[in-house]
Design a protein around this motif. Structure first.
Motif, short mmCIF file in Angstrom:
data_model
loop_
_atom_site.label_atom_id
_atom_site.label_comp_id
_atom_site.label_asym_id
_atom_site.label_seq_id
_atom_site.Cartn_x
_atom_site.Cartn_y
_atom_site.Cartn_z
N PRO A 142 0.82 -1.23 0.00
CA PRO A 142 0.00 0.00 0.00
C PRO A 142 0.85 1.27 0.00
O PRO A 142 0.43 2.28 -0.57
CB PRO A 142 -0.80 -0.12 1.30
N GLU A 143 2.02 1.23 0.66
CA GLU A 143 2.84 2.43 0.75
C GLU A 143 3.42 2.86 -0.61
O GLU A 143 3.90 3.99 -0.76
CB GLU A 143 3.98 2.24 1.76
N MET A 144 3.39 1.94 -1.61
CA MET A 144 3.94 2.26 -2.94
C MET A 144 2.84 2.59 -3.95
O MET A 144 3.14 2.85 -5.12
CB MET A 144 4.77 1.08 -3.46
N LYS A 145 1.59 2.57 -3.51
CA LYS A 145 0.50 2.78 -4.47
C LYS A 145 0.58 4.15 -5.14
O LYS A 145 0.36 4.28 -6.35
CB LYS A 145 -0.85 2.63 -3.76
N SER A 146 0.89 5.18 -4.35
CA SER A 146 0.95 6.53 -4.93
C SER A 146 1.99 6.59 -6.04
O SER A 146 1.75 7.17 -7.11
CB SER A 146 1.30 7.55 -3.84
N TYR A 147 3.16 5.98 -5.81
CA TYR A 147 4.23 5.97 -6.81
C TYR A 147 3.78 5.20 -8.05
O TYR A 147 3.97 5.63 -9.19
CB TYR A 147 5.48 5.36 -6.19
N TYR A 148 3.15 4.05 -7.83
CA TYR A 148 2.69 3.20 -8.93
C TYR A 148 1.67 3.94 -9.80
O TYR A 148 1.77 3.99 -11.03
CB TYR A 148 2.08 1.92 -8.34
N TYR A 149 0.67 4.57 -9.14
CA TYR A 149 -0.36 5.29 -9.89
C TYR A 149 0.22 6.52 -10.58
O TYR A 149 -0.24 6.90 -11.67
CB TYR A 149 -1.50 5.69 -8.96
N HIS A 150 1.22 7.14 -9.96
CA HIS A 150 1.88 8.29 -10.60
C HIS A 150 2.52 7.88 -11.92
O HIS A 150 2.40 8.58 -12.94
CB HIS A 150 2.94 8.87 -9.65
N ILE A 151 3.23 6.73 -11.92
CA ILE A 151 3.88 6.26 -13.15
C ILE A 151 2.83 5.96 -14.20
O ILE A 151 2.97 6.34 -15.37
CB ILE A 151 4.74 5.02 -12.85
N ARG A 152 1.76 5.28 -13.81
CA ARG A 152 0.69 4.95 -14.75
C ARG A 152 0.08 6.24 -15.34
O ARG A 152 -0.10 6.36 -16.57
CB ARG A 152 -0.40 4.15 -14.04
N ARG A 153 -0.27 7.17 -14.47
CA ARG A 153 -0.92 8.41 -14.93
C ARG A 153 0.00 9.18 -15.87
O ARG A 153 -0.42 9.61 -16.96
CB ARG A 153 -1.28 9.29 -13.73
N THR A 154 1.26 9.34 -15.48
CA THR A 154 2.20 10.10 -16.31
C THR A 154 2.45 9.43 -17.65
O THR A 154 2.60 10.09 -18.68
CB THR A 154 3.53 10.29 -15.55
N SER A 155 2.47 8.09 -17.66
CA SER A 155 2.65 7.35 -18.92
C SER A 155 1.52 7.66 -19.89
O SER A 155 1.75 7.90 -21.09
CB SER A 155 2.70 5.84 -18.63
N TYR A 156 0.30 7.68 -19.38
CA TYR A 156 -0.82 7.99 -20.25
C TYR A 156 -0.84 9.46 -20.66
O TYR A 156 -1.36 9.81 -21.74
CB TYR A 156 -2.14 7.60 -19.58
N GLU A 157 -0.27 10.34 -19.84
CA GLU A 157 -0.14 11.74 -20.25
C GLU A 157 0.79 11.86 -21.45
O GLU A 157 0.53 12.61 -22.39
CB GLU A 157 0.37 12.59 -19.08
N TYR A 158 1.93 11.10 -21.40
CA TYR A 158 2.84 11.08 -22.55
C TYR A 158 2.11 10.57 -23.79
O TYR A 158 2.22 11.14 -24.88
CB TYR A 158 4.04 10.17 -22.26
N LEU A 159 1.36 9.47 -23.64
CA LEU A 159 0.65 8.89 -24.77
C LEU A 159 -0.40 9.87 -25.32
O LEU A 159 -0.60 9.97 -26.53
CB LEU A 159 -0.03 7.58 -24.35
N SER A 160 -1.06 10.59 -24.40
CA SER A 160 -2.07 11.56 -24.83
C SER A 160 -1.44 12.67 -25.65
O SER A 160 -1.99 13.10 -26.66
CB SER A 160 -2.79 12.13 -23.60
N ASN A 161 -0.26 13.14 -25.21
CA ASN A 161 0.43 14.21 -25.94
C ASN A 161 0.87 13.76 -27.33
O ASN A 161 1.00 14.58 -28.25
CB ASN A 161 1.64 14.70 -25.15
N LEU A 162 1.14 12.44 -27.46
CA LEU A 162 1.61 11.92 -28.74
C LEU A 162 0.46 11.34 -29.59
O LEU A 162 0.71 10.85 -30.69
CB LEU A 162 2.66 10.82 -28.49
N SER A 163 -0.76 11.37 -29.06
CA SER A 163 -1.90 10.78 -29.78
C SER A 163 -2.16 11.52 -31.09
O SER A 163 -2.04 12.75 -31.16
CB SER A 163 -3.16 10.83 -28.91
N ILE A 164 -2.51 10.72 -32.09
CA ILE A 164 -2.80 11.30 -33.41
C ILE A 164 -4.30 11.44 -33.61
O ILE A 164 -4.81 12.50 -33.97
CB ILE A 164 -2.17 10.44 -34.52
#
Length: 566
Positions: A142-164
């Motif tokens: 549980p103590e790593m959930k914030s870090y895990y969700y941060h990586i997931r969210r930021t990854s999709y932000e990158y994908l969103s910026n690169l979306s065609i």
């Protein structure tokens, strides 16, 4: 007619307010830009300090004697490199994972895998990021959930910026919202992650005002060396962007960029965004300098996505910068031609003036003797006037000093008369009380009441009663001399910090200390002896009250000495 005049005055006041506000805003903007310029100039110094810390950690890693220590130092090196050099951070994340697997510690293995995934994400390798995260069972940690969700969210932000396609972008934004909500729910309400992500969610939902209720206060609550200040400042700029407040957006981008550069955080957005806004404002010099710095830092950090984003804007700013330079060169050529023509005209005009001056010179020679006489007369009159002014100033200063001396002597005489009379009266009362106390003890002794006699001698009640009476008499006498002392003293303190006597008291300890100071007793040792408190207690009282003063603490007691003079 009256309404027209009123509206005209109101318009003038509003116009003046707008001019003052604009001048203040421009001053703040220029100050922040100067700080940012100096920060960029000092980047090599910040980088040298960063390299020194990294080298120190590398030495510690080489000297480590166990896999646990090697794991810990690899983690520290990963943290240092994370926003400085992504490929280096990935190397140490992988080494950290190797040591965690040697230790067979599942928690450390999971933490290391998250670091590797974070590094892959920063390099833009989103597919690899998801592959590394796939086997992670985050519910077990549980103590790593914030870090895990941060990586997931930021990854999709990158994908969103690169979306065609629009559908692809919409799907990525849904994933961003999903993991943003998970991130908010996984952390403490007061944690940095919760506050910043929640604010970003409000901004994304068009509720920028809600975000701005908490973010500025949270920004100033952070330590100056906490890099979260840069992130919070950037989020604030985004809130103002949504509100279309360009001035505040620029201000907070400047603040964010300053903290990014001072922390040697090279994978940033603020400076790039600010450069584009300055380009739109027509400040091409700074826009080019800032964008060039952002590109160099992104390349150094191996932040490929940031490099791509900057590379798209850099040619536009570079072209505008070159066009401005070309225009300035043309203006310089025109300026040189104009100056040359003016110089020729000036030479011709100078020759004409020279001929005329020769004619005028003869007339001036005839007037010179008369002017010399007038000058001498003026000098003599000036000397007499100066002597009179000096004499008047001396008389004014003497009168002022004499008036102050008379006021001081009058006050001293008044205090002396009041307290000498009270002193004689009090001494007489104390002698009478001591005589009565002595007779009481003699009667108890004569009656054989030894235990009562001992109790009477041991009891401090007599002293306490007399001290209470003594201080009450002191307070009454002082307030007869300075009846408005309490009000005037509290006017020297900040709002809400006033000191008032308790029910049944006239002054109280704190006011009594400054009453003695007003009477000229400023030595803490004498005050402590008079009030029967320790020297340290008196010192603490004086310091605490000075800290509440309006204006300078150093001149507070001097202002107390002026109470009652008005």
């Amino acid at each position: 007619m009256f309404l027209f005049i009123y509206m005209k005055k109101l318009f003038s006041v509003l116009l003046l307010f707008m001019v003052v506000h604009l001048a203040f805003a421009n001053h703040e903007r220029d100050s922040l830009l100067n700080v940012l310029d100096n920060t960029i100039a000092n980047c090599p110094i910040y980088s040298a300090r960063k390299e020194a810390r990294l080298n120190k950690l590398k030495v510690s890693l080489r000297k480590a004697t166990s896999d646990s220590l090697r794991y810990a130092f690899c983690g520290l090196l990963y943290d240092e490199y994370k926003t400085y050099s992504i490929d280096s951070s990935l190397i140490y994340a992988q080494r950290k994972l190797d040591f965690a697997e040697k230790l067979k510690d599942k928690r450390k293995i999971t933490d290391s895998r998250l670091n590797v995934a974070d590094g892959m994400m920063s390099l833009g390798r989103i597919k690899s990021t998801f592959e590394i995260l796939a086997p992670v069972n985050i519910d077990s940690y549980p103590e790593m959930k914030s870090y895990y969700y941060h990586i997931r969210r930021t990854s999709y932000e990158y994908l969103s910026n690169l979306s065609i396609s629009r559908d692809e972008k919409k799907e990525n934004e849904l994933q961003i919202d999903k993991y943003r909500d998970s991130l908010i729910l996984s952390g403490d309400d007061q944690s940095s992650v919760h506050i910043m992500v929640n604010a970003a969610k409000w901004i994304a939902a068009g509720r920028s005002d809600q975000a701005l209720k908490s973010l500025p206060g949270y920004f100033y609550s952070l330590r100056p060396d906490d890099h979260n200040r840069a992130i919070v400042a950037f989020i604030i700029s985004q809130a103002y962007h949504e509100k279309k407040d360009r001035q505040q957006e620029e201000k907070w981008l400047m603040v964010s960029a300053i903290y990014d550069l001072q922390a040697v955080y090279k994978n940033y957005i603020s400076l790039r965004s600010l450069a584009f806004m300055l380009y739109e404002d027509g400040d091409y010099d700074r826009a080019y300098t800032y964008m060039k710095q952002a590109l160099e830092d992104a390349i150094f950090c191996k932040a490929y996505l940031r490099t791509i984003e900057i590379s798209k804007m850099m040619p536009v700013i570079d072209k505008a910068y070159q066009l401005q330079n070309d225009a300035e060169e043309r203006h310089l050529v025109i300026f040189l031609i104009v100056v040359s023509v003016l110089a020729i005209l000036l030479l011709i005009g100078g020759w004409i003036l020279y001929l005329r001056q020769q004619k005028i010179k003869r007339a001036r020679k005839e007037l010179s003797q008369a002017n010399e006489q007038l000058v001498k007369l003026n000098q003599e009159m000036q000397r007499v006037n100066d002597e009179m002014l000096i004499l008047n100033d001396d008389l004014s200063e003497a009168n002022l000093a004499l008036r102050r001396s008379n006021e001081s002597l009058s006050e001293v005489n008044m205090i002396k008369e009041e307290y000498v009379g009270k002193y004689m009266e009090q001494c007489s009362i104390y002698i009478h009380k001591l005589e009565e106390y002595r007779k009481q003890l003699i009667r108890k002794s004569a009656a054989g009441k030894i235990e009562d006699l001992i109790q009477a001698v041991k009891s401090e009640q007599f002293i306490k009663d007399e001290l209470h009476s003594f201080y009450a008499n002191f307070d009454r006498t002082f307030l007869r001399i300075f009846p408005h002392f309490v009000e005037e003293f509290n006017s020297l303190l900040a709002d809400g910090e006033g000191i008032y006597p308790k029910p049944g008291e006239l002054l109280g300890t704190e006011l009594r200390i400054y009453a003695l100071i007003r009477l000229g007793i400023t030595d803490s040792a004498k005050i402590s002896h008079f009030l029967r408190y320790s020297l340290n207690t008196i010192y603490n009282y004086r310091t605490r009250i000075r800290n509440k003063a309006v204006g300078s603490r150093e001149t507070f007691e001097e202002r107390v000495m002026t109470i009652g003079l008005k």
